[in-house]
Design an enzyme around this catalytic site. Structure first.
Site, PDB file in Angstrom:
ATOM      1  N   GLY A 167     -32.766  43.680  -7.154  1.00 26.24           N
ATOM      2  CA  GLY A 167     -31.824  43.425  -6.070  1.00 26.24           C
ATOM      3  C   GLY A 167     -30.446  42.979  -6.510  1.00 26.24           C
TER       4      GLY A 167
ATOM      5  N   ASP B 146     -30.665  50.194   9.779  1.00 25.58           N
ATOM      6  CA  ASP B 146     -30.339  48.854   9.285  1.00 25.58           C
ATOM      7  C   ASP B 146     -28.953  48.788   8.661  1.00 25.58           C
ATOM      8  OD1 ASP B 146     -31.329  46.205   9.214  1.00 25.58           O
ATOM      9  OD2 ASP B 146     -31.593  46.353   7.053  1.00 25.58           O
ATOM     10  N   ASN B 147     -28.307  49.928   8.514  1.00 24.61           N
ATOM     11  CA  ASN B 147     -26.949  49.962   7.984  1.00 24.61           C
ATOM     12  C   ASN B 147     -25.936  50.417   9.030  1.00 24.61           C
ATOM     13  OD1 ASN B 147     -27.634  49.083   5.413  1.00 24.61           O
ATOM     14  ND2 ASN B 147     -28.020  51.141   4.645  1.00 24.61           N
TER      15      ASN B 147
END
Length: 252
Positions: A5, A139-140
């Site tokens: 991440g 989600d974007n």
């Protein structure tokens, strides 16, 4: 990427510069407030050719009016948390949609109508500068219709509707020529999430609003490209000229 991440300095600088460029191009976007270099080493295969190298990590601090996305409502509807979804939606409307009255029984319908038209406007703006988002999932996609995610994005060097900036997008789902269609898909997911909060009449009207998305997008797309070409007034040949020039650009 081993699922760590983390971002590297190389991509973070690129993200910072692009969001500022988008802002000054007049495209609604989140902004980069700062970039901090990390002392941690991050290992990346930059060109996905098996050549893993050590890079410097970095953190970009991003600012936006809101980070609520279509996915923020979608996940609550999916889990059946309708009371929480209603509270969140009322908060979003009260904070970010001042033109919608909170005592209006059709406020969710008005909210959806605004998101549909503004999403069409945002994607038309992306297309007008050759910007490919790269990962256009729910989600974007911001509920305020601003560009909020700068992952595997890219600008076309030359016109190519099949341009894909995301090397992991093997199916070319998010190619630049498909962004408007993906926008429609995401808005249909938003409508699906809102339906439990709508009465039968509102559901029917919401479906009609969604059907108008394509016209919203097409009108805005033509406006932007006519401006780029310096075309004034209305002429039935304008649409043909724009399509012809895009085709010529593709052949070149």
């Amino acid at each position: 990427r081993n699922g760590d991440g983390r971002a590297v300095l190389r991509s973070s600088v690129r993200e910072f510069l692009c969001s500022e460029a988008m802002h000054y191009l007049g495209i609604p976007t989140s902004r980069a407030a700062s970039l901090v270099v990390s002392d941690d080493d991050v290992w990346r295969d930059q060109f996905y050719n098996g050549n893993i190298k050590k890079e410097r990590g970095a953190i970009v601090l991003r600012l936006a009016t809101s980070w609520f996305r279509i996915g923020s409502l979608e996940i609550l509807a999916h889990s059946g948390e309708l009371d929480l979804q209603r509270r969140l939606l009322d908060f979003i409307i009260q904070e970010h949609f001042p033109s919608i009255a909170m005592n209006d029984s059709n406020r969710y319908l008005e909210f959806f109508s605004t998101v549909v038209s503004e999403t069409a406007n945002l994607i038309a703006l992306w297309m007008s500068v050759g910007f490919a988002h790269g990962v256009c999932n729910t989600d974007n996609f911001s509920l305020l219709s601003i560009t909020i995610d700068y992952g595997p994005f890219g600008f076309m060097d030359s016109y190519d509707p099949n341009f894909v900036p995301n090397t992991s997008d093997d199916e070319r789902r998010y190619k630049i020529g498909n962004q408007a269609n993906v926008g429609l898909f995401n808005l249909s997911k938003l409508l699906q999430a809102l339906k439990p909060l709508l009465d039968p009449r509102q559901k029917q009207l919401a479906s009609q609003i969604l059907e108008g998305y394509g016209e919203h997008y097409y009108i805005r797309f033509l406006e932007l490209f006519k401006t780029k070409l310096g075309l004034l007034g209305e002429n039935e040949d304008d649409n043909y000229l724009i399509a012809f020039l895009l085709k010529v650009s593709l052949l070149c």
